[in-house]
Design an enzyme around this catalytic site. Structure first.
Site, short mmCIF file in Angstrom:
data_model
loop_
_atom_site.label_atom_id
_atom_site.label_comp_id
_atom_site.label_asym_id
_atom_site.label_seq_id
_atom_site.Cartn_x
_atom_site.Cartn_y
_atom_site.Cartn_z
N CYS A 267 9.87 -10.69 -1.64
CA CYS A 267 8.92 -9.86 -1.53
C CYS A 267 7.33 -11.28 -1.07
O CYS A 267 7.32 -11.69 -0.34
CB CYS A 267 8.62 -8.85 -2.45
SG CYS A 267 6.92 -7.64 -2.19
N HIS B 200 12.71 -6.42 -5.19
CA HIS B 200 12.88 -6.28 -6.78
C HIS B 200 13.25 -6.15 -7.73
O HIS B 200 14.50 -5.27 -7.42
CB HIS B 200 11.14 -6.40 -7.57
CG HIS B 200 10.26 -7.01 -7.19
ND1 HIS B 200 10.33 -7.64 -6.46
CD2 HIS B 200 9.40 -6.64 -5.57
CE1 HIS B 200 8.70 -8.17 -5.74
NE2 HIS B 200 8.94 -7.71 -5.59
N1 GLN Z 1 1.52 -8.41 -1.82
C1 GLN Z 1 2.61 -8.10 -1.19
C2 GLN Z 1 2.73 -7.05 -1.09
O1 GLN Z 1 2.50 -6.13 -1.15
C3 GLN Z 1 3.28 -8.80 -1.59
C4 GLN Z 1 3.51 -8.13 -2.92
C5 GLN Z 1 4.71 -8.69 -3.90
O2 GLN Z 1 5.46 -9.58 -4.40
N2 GLN Z 1 5.27 -7.23 -4.33
O3 GLN Z 1 2.48 -6.94 0.27
#
Ligand code: GLN
Length: 244
Positions: free
Chosen positions: A94, A195
């Site tokens: 992510c 995740h």
């Molecule tokens: N801020 C980024 C997004 O919302 C990554 C979020 C994350 O790492 N879950 O796309």
């Protein structure tokens, strides 16, 4: 044998239990008698070539990404890129994945320059792509397999011409909720939105990263001793069953 797992920005990029990926790498190495040491690398820390055998770069909120993007431009980004070019494996999730592309454009803040490792770029969107995800991949073993986990991002990542996705979305959003691609793979570096944490429920990917690291470090073919994956596969199949 010994592996050094480089935990990038552990204090800033570690949301939705991404530390579980470090634990999975460590345990599946130790259960095979391979020593696994974690090297914590964050803002202001030095990073030299040859110091790390596997990189892990977790997810993070926009504010953390701003701080990390700036630090990466001070040298570490170049080292990570050159290590991956030499075959060092890497897993990024992510926010970490986004910063390893060409750029990440947050919603209402200046664009963050990426490391340029993955031929991809990300723009934040109004959509929140959140929920369980299942993808099909054929890059970690000859026969195709699936990877399961959880995603929560607003960023939409587009792959540039010639870029190789990690896999195809079977359930969920993936890179952008539009083209059914998920993640990106470049040499032995994997970026994705999964995740969960990803590795504990997907032991084949954990072993793929360990194997690539050992082969690179010890310059020989490595056959990892099989482990009893009963619990991991129970969790994997439970996650898939959530889609009904
Ligand atoms: N801020 C980024 C997004 O919302 C990554 C979020 C994350 O790492 N879950 O796309």
């Amino acid at each position: 044998m010994k592996l050094i797992i480089g935990y990038l920005y552990h204090d800033l990029m570690n949301i939705y239990g991404d530390i579980g990926n470090i634990i999975a790498l460590q345990k599946r190495a130790e259960w095979r008698g391979i020593e696994a040491e974690v090297k914590y690398i964050s803002i202001g820390d030095s990073l030299k070539t040859g110091e790390v055998d596997i990189f892990f770069f977790g997810g993070g909120q926009d504010l953390s990404q701003e701080l990390v993007a700036k630090d990466l431009t001070k040298g570490k980004g170049k080292v990570i890129k050159s290590e991956v070019e030499k075959g060092v494996p890497l897993l990024s999730i992510c926010g970490g994945y986004q910063l390893l592309g060409d750029y990440y454009q947050p919603f209402d803040k200046p664009k963050l320059k990426g490391v340029g490792l993955f031929p991809a770029y990300t723009n934040a969107s109004n959509d929140r792509m959140i929920g369980n995800i299942v993808i099909q991949t054929s890059v970690i073993s000859r026969q195709s397999s699936d990877l399961v986990g959880f995603e929560n991002h607003s960023g939409k990542t587009k792959l540039k011409k010639g870029a190789k996705p990690l896999g195809q979305v079977l359930k969920g959003f993936g890179n952008n909720g539009e083209d059914r691609t998920e993640g990106c793979i470049y040499k032995n570096a994997v970026g994705c939105y999964i995740h969960g944490s990803l590795l504990p429920k997907n032991p084949r990917l954990t072993d793929w990263l360990l194997q690539k690291a050992l082969e690179k470090k010890y310059k020989k073919d490595v056959v990892l001793e099989p482990l009893n994956n009963e619990i991991e596969l129970k969790a994997h199949n439970k996650a898939i069953s959530k889609f009904g």
